[in-house]
Each structure stands twice: as structure tokens, then as C-alpha cells.
Design an enzyme around this catalytic site. Sequence first.
Site, PDB file in Angstrom:
ATOM      1  N   HIS A 150       0.662  -1.213  -0.095  1.00 13.58           N
ATOM      2  CA  HIS A 150      -0.011   0.001  -0.129  1.00 13.58           C
ATOM      3  C   HIS A 150       0.953   1.218   0.093  1.00 13.58           C
ATOM      4  CE1 HIS A 150      -3.988  -1.760   0.300  1.00 13.58           C
ATOM      5  NE2 HIS A 150      -3.523  -2.233   1.105  1.00 13.58           N
ATOM      6  N   GLN A 318     -22.938  -1.426  -7.250  1.00 10.77           N
ATOM      7  CA  GLN A 318     -22.886  -0.699  -6.102  1.00 10.77           C
ATOM      8  C   GLN A 318     -23.196  -1.660  -4.996  1.00 10.77           C
ATOM      9  OE1 GLN A 318     -22.223   3.001  -5.999  1.00 10.77           O
ATOM     10  NE2 GLN A 318     -21.589   2.146  -3.954  1.00 10.77           N
TER      11      GLN A 318
END
Length: 411
Positions: A150, A318
Amino acid sequence: MRRRRAGGRTMVERASKFVLVVAGSVCFMLILYQYAGPGLSLGAPGGRAPPDDLDLFPTPDPHYEKKYYFPVRELERSLRFDMKGDDVIVFLHIQKTGGTTFGRHLVQNVRLEVPCDCRPGQKKCTCYRPNRRETWLFSRFSTGWSCGLHADWTELTNCVPGVLDRRDSAALRTPRKFYYITLLRDPVSRYLSEWRHVQRGATWKTSLHMCDGRTPTPEELPPCYEGTDWSGCTLQEFMDCPYNLANNRQVRMLADLSLVGCYNLSFIPEGKRAQLLLESAKKNLRGMAFFGLTEFQRKTQYLFERTFNLKFIRPFMQYNSTRAGGVEVDEDTIRRIEELNDLDMQLYDYAKDLFQQRYQYKRQLERREQRLRSREERLLHRAKEALPREDADEPGRVPTEDYMSHIIEKW
């Protein structure tokens, strides 16, 4: 007898001519259809467009009130991404923003001339350019965590060029162009999702946090727990750690940490440090080729496709039922989380407005172009109808008769 034979030949010749005329007319109509009606679908009832061409994206809110002023150059995000050249998309993956799903979209769901090679059991896919064995995508699922787990903006901008130079040495003859992209998420939802993830045993302790050529010292970045992980921690314990990198994570990962002395909190006063980080994160976000919002998947898909001129095979979905959504917290706890993530709250408010304005701008521009095309097509159709027919003064000529058969008939 001769007259009968001559009459028979005449009938055969006429029949042959008729067959040739009909066959030629059919071929002509097929060719005309290919040129005049490429947008029609024989398989779609009523002449409707196939499902791929239907508008799957939400209509912009006409009553949306802008909070910030952005010049047109900040709203126009139409890049000439050259996959066959030296352009590279770099995905900055912030924890718990939906980056894993989006990262999989990039390697498995983009319609490409040469699709990424994703094999079962392998964590990474091979995403080569169509014309040579070089990667066009720098992300977790293509190149892995090559700049650290990350990696943030500070790490990626200093690391990516060198990593790719070592991987693709043949590309040293021309400089690459990097297009940075990322996803942001509502800070409270993201914070709760990270807490649940840490509670289950995640640590991200292998992250480098490289800045100005070095990693932070234990004094600059103390741990929030003792032992191998922080599994089982309560939300209160998670919020009470002053060194928790979950606090304002999105601002920290998007800002240039060199401006504030990296992780040395004594470098500048706390208030000034916070302001510099926020302004740097906003600047870098504006400068990115693209960013999306987890809460608006279809709009995120739309803006990515229009920015890079790439199409996804399947539409984004979604999903509002996340692990964070299942956490019940009271109003006092929510306010506490907002206080701990005050910089992220400000950044998200800014990013959301820029995102909505970009979406509205793109949609309005697209609708305007569609209206202009429709108007031009109508004018062209009317102009063709107004032209005089050249063959109107030749009575007796069969409309479907081709030119050569007409000449032969005159012979």
C-alpha cells in the site's frame, strides 16, 4: 422451328438477365445497409441498440449546488492514453476504499486488444502492451507491491520509474508518462472498515513508509499494540491510539510527506503540518489523471472510461452492504471518528464536489455532442430528399435494374 428456337433463346436470355438484375439488386442493398446503417442491430427488436450501447449511467442532478470553483481544465479529463507507446497507469491503492475490487476490474474487466493474462492460483496478472512485452499498468494485481505494501503518493512517485526501468530495460530509450489514479471513500465508513479489518488480524506492518530515502524510526512511528497483531481490539482502543495511521489516512497517503518532514512530528508545528498536508493532498488529487469514489460506482466507471478511452466489459455494481455498514455506532462515536479524521473529512468534501462537477461536465458535453450529431444527420437526410432524381425522365426503367443490364437491354 427456327422461330421457336429463337423465341426460346430470347426467353432464356431474358430470364437470365432478370436473375442477374435481382441478384445484383440484393447485393447492392446489402452493401448499402453496411454503409448506411452500421449502428442498427438485426438482433435487437424494434431497431433498439444492443445492451452494450444502452445508457447505464445515472442522470446528473440538475439541482446540484457546487461548493468549490474549478476551472474547465480541472473538469476536462480526456487523455490520449497510448497503450502502444510508453504510457503507464499507476494505481495508488488506499486501504479499505474498494481498491481490491477496482484493481480486479483493471486486470479482468477492461476490453483490451491484448487482455491481461490472469491464471488461476496466481496473485498477479501479466498486462503487456499489444505491441511488446512491457506492462502498461502498475498495480497490486499486475506488478504486485513493487514499491511496498500500500505505497502512498510519496513512495510511488519516487519508486515507480526505477522499478519499471529495471523490469523493462529496453524502454530506457524513451521516457514514460505516468497517469496516477486512486479511489476515495467516506472517511467514517473507511475508518470503521479498517478497524474491523485490524480486529480480524490485519497489520500492514510490512509497509515501508519510505520518505526522503529512509523509513521512519520507532520513535517517529510507534506501534499501537504489543505482539504480532492487534486482533480483537475494541473500537475505543482503536480510536485511543494517537499513532494510529488509520487517522486521516487518505490525506497522508495522497500528500507529499517531504513537505512536512515525513514522519518527524517535531519538524513543524502541528497546525501548520495539518494545513500543509491537506493542501498537498488536494493538489495531488487534482493533478491525478483520474480518481473515483467508492460510494458512486457507476459514475466512477463512466469517468474512467471517458478519461482513458477504455471500456469495461461488465458494468460496476454498487454494494452498500459492507462490513463497515454492519457496525452499529452511536452519534457520539461518529463525531469522535470525524474529529480524528478531520483532514480526511475536508478532503472528501472537496473531492466529492470535484467528482460530481466532472461527471456533470462530461455528461453535458456528451449530450451536446449527441444533439449536434442528430441535427447533422437530420439535415443530411433532408438534403438527400431534396435532390432531384436523375432517372425520373426515363420511363419504363425498372427501379432495381443495374446499369449494365440497362445498357444490354438497349442493345
